[in-house]
Design a protein around this motif. Structure first.
Motif: not given
Length: 777
Positions: A531-536, A584-588
């Motif tokens: 549900a928590l994700w990373v956009a670019f 750290l979640f986003v960085t990984a």
């Protein structure tokens, strides 16, 4: 001193080990029928035991030289008669032929050979063998020398049988031909008796290259020195490749049949038929190893003990084969020991992994997950959460080890006050436990007493630290422990805000509480379930609009509320002390994306946002470095963006953290430049390589002269300092052209792309951009 002791009862993993031991022993015993591993181990032992031949047996080779000099085959039998005479002159003890004489030659030739046999002083052995009548035929044909030759010789069987793997590992003591048992050539040469069709293992530790050999032709011509043959047993057979009598054997590859016969005789000559034993001894030793693994005590002692037993099982057959002419099956024992050991190690690894998953890394206390798993659904429980006041200040004063000791002392005091209940660290600032046997009315009095325990400071080395805790309580069913935990944390926060010792959580405390409930209770789950994700968002060169990098931006798709704007949850996350985990979640995820792009041939870097408050957190910097190192990505591909306003709230602290990141090879960027109060002197102190101009200035450079001047001067200043410049918020072609004219290096904005999923970014970056910001088809 650590000692090994047998446990009073079998734990779960020991039961698994026992089951594994029994099953593997049975499987190994059944597997032994095929013998593949057993054969391989025997070959390895033979290699270790490598030894020369006894010298009692000599091979007379029908080699290529002999075939060339006696240019006909089969040779006239008088030639073999001449060989018998020559060997008798050399005073040999036994002459064994591995040559077929089962059919007649010419009468004169047969007679000449027969007469040589009859006048021989040496014992002569002629071959007999049994073979199938044809392919797929179960009938046998027995072949023996012709009648005329038998009167002056003994018959010896020369059958050679390969195993299921095509290799000859065993030889026969005898074979029945024409209704009579015939001792094998090897048995007769070694003067060993045995029953027909009984086999023995050939000792391939004997080096066949050390068996003396003479060329048949050289002996006949008289050019060979036969003085070495006196008293020896001679085996005559073909070694020339064109004769075809060759077999695959362990260790030595493909060798002639006459050499196999010689190795069989060498095996028997010293101590007779080798004794062969089953797996009982190896299984007994393995059982001892299993018993050692079952013991309680030092893991190292158990591992060393089991390893010692393993070495013994591997090595004792070497000694028995070398000195006692006896071999033992060891595969079932090895399988039993190895399978049991692997089961035990796997169980311990799983237990350790589970403990790790249930343990707070910084303090060693049980974590939030452990608390959530501690209650049965039918239980009525009360969760008490304690909020540590001024935690950020305290953490800044303490090293990692001192912080661990600080929480250990808090946990000790709380455990005493709660009657020995387990203490959990459920957040950076939160400690929790389950209240035991306390009524609804007694909890308040209990917490007043707990608070009294913290009136005395906690001593950490030479420091005396005041630890003030505020408490929150939530009561309900064990099936609701997740929401109860969050409710207790919210109640503790309210108690601290109002200056009360404690507060009680009541269901339906308001919409704001519901949001905090979701935040605290669902953030970890959102990280885990996607549900928590990373956009670019693409970053591209101003000059030619090539995508060179991306900014990683966190997004939250809530299953009930839908997309949650970052501005709605990031401030709260930071306030609640969870920003490190989120960063750290986003960085990984960002580093994993770079790895994916590289595997697709896309050379793009990535930028992540780091709060300046985290730059002074040694624990965060250590975890950040670990995340980067473990990713396998070149640190130069990662850019850390720090907002100008936060960086200059405490520049010295920010600079220390930035320098540590730069030492790792990470690029640094000042984000939202222009919104803070930085001066040139401060800007020169920052160890950054990039300035990122805030979009509020970029989007108005066409309409605002002051913003245009600010952007131009910023670009010139940055270039004078050796920094590159990124302009964010580019949405129009005219804006892009103006920035190109000002010499800006890199751009970011909706003109090229909005924040997008990792796969979509890959597709966009792999294509050239057409005018008007449209992607080429």
């Amino acid at each position: 001193m650590s000692v090994l002791k047998l446990p009073k009862a079998l734990s779960g993993y020991r039961i698994a080990m026992l089951f594994s031991a029994v099953i593997s022993a049975l499987a190994g015993t059944l597997w032994m029928i095929d013998g593949g591993i057993e054969n391989s181990l025997r070959s390895a032992r033979d290699t270790i035991r490598n030894q020369p031949a006894s010298g009692e047996f000599v091979i007379v080779e029908i080699d290529a030289q002999s075939l060339a000099e006696i240019d006909t085959w089969p040779w006239p039998r008088r030639i073999h008669g001449q060989m018998v005479d020559r060997l008798n002159e050399a005073d040999v003890e036994t002459i064994a032929f591995d040559v077929d004489f089962s059919s007649h030659s010419t009468p004169n030739e047969d007679l000449a050979f027969a007469e040589a046999l009859q006048r021989s002083n040496a014992v002569v052995l002629l071959p007999a063998f049994r073979q199938y009548a044809g392919a797929g035929d179960t009938r046998y044909i027995d072949s023996e020398p012709i009648e005329e030759l038998r009167e002056g010789a003994f018959l010896a069987s020369v059958n050679i049988n390969a195993g299921s793997d095509g290799q000859v590992r065993r030889a026969l003591l005898g074979v029945e031909t024409n209704g009579l048992p015939r001792p094998s050539l090897a048995a007769m040469l070694a003067n060993v008796h045995g029953e027909a069709d009984i086999s023995f293992p050939i000792d391939y530790a004997i080096d066949p290259g050390t068996i003396p050999r003479f060329s048949y032709a050289e002996i006949l011509s008289g050019s060979a020195d036969l003085s070495e043959l006196s008293g020896k047993s001679v085996i005559i057979g073909a070694t020339a490749i064109e004769m075809g009598d060759r077999y695959a054997v362990p260790r030595h590859g493909i060798i002639p049949g006459v050499v196999v016969q010689a190795l069989g005789a060498e095996t028997l000559v010293e101590d007779g038929v080798p004794a062969e034993h089953g797996p009982a001894l190896a299984l007994s030793l393995a059982a001892l190893g299993v018993l050692i693994m079952f013991c309680s005590g030092s893991h190292l002692l158990r591992a060393v003990g089991a390893a010692a037993v393993m070495v013994i099982i591997f090595t004792f057959p070497i000694l028995t084969e070398q000195w006692f002419n006896a071999s033992y099956k060891i595969v079932p024992g090895l399988m039993m020991l190895i399978a049991t050991g692997l089961t035990g190690v796997s169980a311990m690894v799983l237990r350790k992994y589970r403990r790790t998953q249930l343990t707070d890394r910084e303090t060693g206390l049980r974590n939030r997950t452990a608390l959530l798993l501690s209650a049965r659904r039918k239980d009525e429980i009360a969760i008490i959460a304690g909020h540590v006041e001024r935690f950020a200040e305290i953490a800044a004063l303490l090293s990692a080890e001192e912080l661990k000791a600080f929480f250990a002392e808090i946990a000790r005091r709380l455990s005493v006050a709660s009657g020995g209940q387990a203490i959990y660290r459920i957040d950076d600032t939160l400690i929790a436990w389950r209240a035991a046997e306390l009524s609804h009315e007694d909890i308040g009095e209990h917490l007043e007493g707990v608070a009294a325990l913290f009136r005395s400071p906690i001593e950490i080395g030479s420091q005396r630290i005041d630890a003030n805790l505020f408490f929150g309580v939530a009561e309900g069913s064990g099936r609701d422990i997740r929401s109860l935990t969050v409710g207790a944390a919210l109640a503790a926060a309210r108690a601290m805000a109002s200056g009360l010792c404690w507060d009680r959580h009541v269901e339906g405390d308001g919409a704001n509480n519901k949001w905090h409930l979701s935040l605290l209770g669902e953030l970890d789950d959102a990280m885990d379930n996607g549900a928590l994700w990373v956009a670019f968002q693409p970053k591209f060169t101003i000059e030619n609009r090539t995508v060179v990098s991306a900014e990683a931006l966190v997004r939250w798709n809530h299953p009930e509320r839908g997309p949650i704007p970052p501005d709605s949850f990031i401030p709260t996350v930071e306030k609640r002390g969870r920003m490190a985990d989120l960063t750290l979640f986003v960085t990984a995820r960002a580093l994993a994306a770079v790895l994916r792009w590289q595997s697709s041939g896309l050379d793009c870097g990535v930028a992540v946002n780091v709060s300046a408050n985290l730059l002074d957190d040694p624990a965060f910097l250590s975890r950040f470095a670990e995340t980067v190192d473990s990713s396998g990505i070149d640190p130069a591909k990662l850019t850390v963006e720090v907002t100008e306003s936060s960086a200059f709230e405490n520049p010295d602290r920010a600079i220390r953290g930035m320098e540590e990141l730069r030492t790792m090879g990470i690029r640094l960027s000042i984000d939202d430049y222009g919104t803070g109060q930085s001066t040139l002197s401060y800007l020169k102190r920052l160890p950054v390589q990039e300035l990122k101009i805030d979009k509020s200035f970029v989007q108005s450079i066409e309409s605002s002269q002051s913003d245009n001047i600010l952007v131009r001067s910023t670009i010139e200043l940055a270039h004078d300092l050796g920094l590159s410049v990124v302009a964010e918020g580019i949405e129009t072609e005219s804006c892009l052209e103006m920035l190109r004219g000002l010499g800006c290096d890199t751009g970011q904005g909706y003109l090229v792309g909005k924040p997008m999923a990792v796969g979509e970014f890959e597709r966009v970056a792999m294509k050239e951009l057409e005018p008007q910001g449209q992607l080429a088809a």
